[in-house]
Design a protein around this motif. Structure first.
Motif, PDB file in Angstrom:
ATOM      1  N   ALA A 188       1.354  -1.084   0.339  1.00  0.00           N
ATOM      2  CA  ALA A 188       0.354  -0.177  -0.225  1.00  0.00           C
ATOM      3  C   ALA A 188       1.101   1.514  -0.197  1.00  0.00           C
ATOM      4  O   ALA A 188       0.122   2.061  -0.497  1.00  0.00           O
ATOM      5  N   ALA A 189       1.798   0.815   0.612  1.00  0.00           N
ATOM      6  CA  ALA A 189       2.719   2.234   0.502  1.00  0.00           C
ATOM      7  C   ALA A 189       3.329   2.626  -0.055  1.00  0.00           C
ATOM      8  O   ALA A 189       4.807   3.441  -0.073  1.00  0.00           O
ATOM      9  N   SER A 190       3.893   1.873  -0.789  1.00  0.00           N
ATOM     10  CA  SER A 190       4.978   1.338  -1.868  1.00  0.00           C
ATOM     11  C   SER A 190       5.677   2.513  -2.296  1.00  0.00           C
ATOM     12  O   SER A 190       4.695   3.293  -2.804  1.00  0.00           O
ATOM     13  N   LEU A 191       7.268   2.675  -2.469  1.00  0.00           N
ATOM     14  CA  LEU A 191       7.426   3.979  -3.281  1.00  0.00           C
ATOM     15  C   LEU A 191       7.891   3.723  -4.483  1.00  0.00           C
ATOM     16  O   LEU A 191       7.035   4.913  -5.595  1.00  0.00           O
TER      17      LEU A 191
ATOM     18  N   LYS B 181       4.638   2.991  -6.237  1.00  0.00           N
ATOM     19  CA  LYS B 181       2.826   3.507  -6.399  1.00  0.00           C
ATOM     20  C   LYS B 181       3.780   5.047  -6.473  1.00  0.00           C
ATOM     21  O   LYS B 181       2.544   6.102  -7.042  1.00  0.00           O
ATOM     22  N   GLN B 182       4.295   5.141  -5.714  1.00  0.00           N
ATOM     23  CA  GLN B 182       4.122   7.094  -5.603  1.00  0.00           C
ATOM     24  C   GLN B 182       4.854   7.390  -6.826  1.00  0.00           C
ATOM     25  O   GLN B 182       4.381   8.171  -7.845  1.00  0.00           O
ATOM     26  N   LEU B 183       5.559   6.562  -7.271  1.00  0.00           N
ATOM     27  CA  LEU B 183       5.881   6.415  -8.706  1.00  0.00           C
ATOM     28  C   LEU B 183       5.075   7.225 -10.019  1.00  0.00           C
ATOM     29  O   LEU B 183       4.614   8.193 -10.729  1.00  0.00           O
ATOM     30  N   VAL B 184       4.509   5.382  -9.950  1.00  0.00           N
ATOM     31  CA  VAL B 184       3.702   5.774 -10.690  1.00  0.00           C
ATOM     32  C   VAL B 184       2.088   6.615 -10.742  1.00  0.00           C
ATOM     33  O   VAL B 184       2.270   7.554 -11.743  1.00  0.00           O
ATOM     34  N   ARG B 185       2.696   7.154  -9.285  1.00  0.00           N
ATOM     35  CA  ARG B 185       0.939   8.011  -9.635  1.00  0.00           C
ATOM     36  C   ARG B 185       1.735   9.342  -9.605  1.00  0.00           C
ATOM     37  O   ARG B 185       1.268  10.377 -10.843  1.00  0.00           O
ATOM     38  N   ALA B 186       2.395   9.890 -10.066  1.00  0.00           N
ATOM     39  CA  ALA B 186       3.533  11.000  -9.886  1.00  0.00           C
ATOM     40  C   ALA B 186       3.904  10.859 -11.866  1.00  0.00           C
ATOM     41  O   ALA B 186       3.663  12.232 -12.379  1.00  0.00           O
ATOM     42  N   ALA B 187       3.965   9.954 -12.533  1.00  0.00           N
ATOM     43  CA  ALA B 187       4.286   9.146 -13.880  1.00  0.00           C
ATOM     44  C   ALA B 187       2.927   9.947 -14.327  1.00  0.00           C
ATOM     45  O   ALA B 187       2.690  10.174 -15.694  1.00  0.00           O
TER      46      ALA B 187
ATOM     47  N   ALA C 200      13.217   3.391  -7.267  1.00  0.00           N
ATOM     48  CA  ALA C 200      13.657   3.812  -6.134  1.00  0.00           C
ATOM     49  C   ALA C 200      13.812   3.123  -4.885  1.00  0.00           C
ATOM     50  O   ALA C 200      12.880   1.966  -4.859  1.00  0.00           O
ATOM     51  N   SER C 201      14.966   3.672  -3.790  1.00  0.00           N
ATOM     52  CA  SER C 201      14.602   2.536  -2.219  1.00  0.00           C
ATOM     53  C   SER C 201      15.488   3.953  -2.046  1.00  0.00           C
ATOM     54  O   SER C 201      16.271   4.973  -2.108  1.00  0.00           O
ATOM     55  N   PRO C 202      15.107   3.388  -0.783  1.00  0.00           N
ATOM     56  CA  PRO C 202      16.203   4.677  -0.099  1.00  0.00           C
ATOM     57  C   PRO C 202      17.729   4.057   0.341  1.00  0.00           C
ATOM     58  O   PRO C 202      18.035   5.725   0.802  1.00  0.00           O
ATOM     59  N   GLY C 203      18.546   3.179  -0.170  1.00  0.00           N
ATOM     60  CA  GLY C 203      19.383   2.787  -0.353  1.00  0.00           C
ATOM     61  C   GLY C 203      20.124   3.476  -1.855  1.00  0.00           C
ATOM     62  O   GLY C 203      19.467   4.316  -2.271  1.00  0.00           O
ATOM     63  N   ARG C 204      21.811   3.596  -1.942  1.00  0.00           N
ATOM     64  CA  ARG C 204      22.619   4.136  -2.494  1.00  0.00           C
ATOM     65  C   ARG C 204      22.030   3.701  -3.634  1.00  0.00           C
ATOM     66  O   ARG C 204      22.374   4.430  -5.355  1.00  0.00           O
ATOM     67  N   GLY C 205      22.030   2.691  -3.861  1.00  0.00           N
ATOM     68  CA  GLY C 205      22.020   2.141  -5.350  1.00  0.00           C
ATOM     69  C   GLY C 205      20.086   1.738  -6.340  1.00  0.00           C
ATOM     70  O   GLY C 205      19.898   2.554  -7.124  1.00  0.00           O
TER      71      GLY C 205
ATOM     72  N   PRO D  25       9.174   9.122   1.870  1.00  0.00           N
ATOM     73  CA  PRO D  25       7.690   9.574   1.941  1.00  0.00           C
ATOM     74  C   PRO D  25       8.042  10.779   1.277  1.00  0.00           C
ATOM     75  O   PRO D  25       9.502  11.823   0.848  1.00  0.00           O
ATOM     76  N   GLY D  26       6.965  10.813  -0.101  1.00  0.00           N
ATOM     77  CA  GLY D  26       6.742  12.186  -0.588  1.00  0.00           C
ATOM     78  C   GLY D  26       8.586  12.528  -1.261  1.00  0.00           C
ATOM     79  O   GLY D  26       8.342  13.588  -2.113  1.00  0.00           O
ATOM     80  N   PHE D  27       9.002  11.681  -1.608  1.00  0.00           N
ATOM     81  CA  PHE D  27      10.409  11.828  -2.765  1.00  0.00           C
ATOM     82  C   PHE D  27       9.327  11.952  -4.355  1.00  0.00           C
ATOM     83  O   PHE D  27       9.987  13.032  -5.000  1.00  0.00           O
TER      84      PHE D  27
END
Length: 180
Positions: A14-17, A19-25, A115-120, A151-153
């Motif tokens: 539900a809180a997937s990064l 899903k945020q990306l596709v909504r932004a797209a 997208a990821s919180p990590g460096r890669g 969140p919000g990225f």
């Protein structure tokens, strides 16, 4: 000509990064004058692909529904997380089932994102996804990863610019394909 984009998140969280990306797209596509459909794979549950199951019961209705959504697209935007260096099983399973429907629908200009919180930023997962799609003759026209995501990225201007420029590449590519 109004472009139609289908944006798919390779995660069912539900809180997937992603899903945020596709909504932004979808939002950026609409700002560019396109229509957008966001696909949540949770809305298209499918059993694990199994040839014997397919022989016995046919292609699941949810795969046929997703196929119909993709058939109407000019451009596909896929945002997928990286799981253990690869892309998600739910996305692979959806691809496997959808390709069992008669007409190939993935062969459209496609943008890959992670997208990821990590460096890669999830880039390793996109490499495997690109390999799968290229094997299917899918034109991957743009790809990007966002490291340090939280969140919000997806509302950050740099991320919006990445999405917008990737979509513009896909729209230009689609126009060239139609013209030839």
């Amino acid at each position: 000509m109004t472009h139609k984009i289908v944006a798919i998140a390779g995660s069912t969280r539900a809180a997937s990064l992603h899903k945020q990306l596709v909504r932004a797209a979808a939002h950026e596509a609409e700002r560019l004058g396109a229509s957008a459909t966001v696909v949540d794979l949770s809305d298209h549950p499918m059993p694990l692909y199994d040839g014997d199951l397919e022989d016995a019961e046919g292609v699941p209705g949810s795969a046929r529904e997703l196929h119909a959504v993709l058939a109407d697209a000019d451009v596909v935007f896929i945002a997928s997380p990286e799981y253990n260096g690869g892309y998600t099983a739910v996305l692979k399973n959806a691809i496997d089932w959808v390709t069992r429907v008669e007409k190939q629908v993935f062969q459209r200009p496609t943008v890959l994102a992670s997208a990821s919180p990590g460096r890669g930023g999830g880039a390793k997962g996109l490499a495997g996804l690109r390999t799968t799609l290229e094997h299917m003759a899918v034109p991957v026209v743009a790809e990007f990863s966002v490291p340090g995501a939280g969140p919000g990225f997806a509302d950050h201007p740099v991320v919006r610019d990445l999405i917008r420029s990737s979509l513009e590449q896909a729209f230009d590519s689609e126009e060239l394909a139609v013209a030839s």
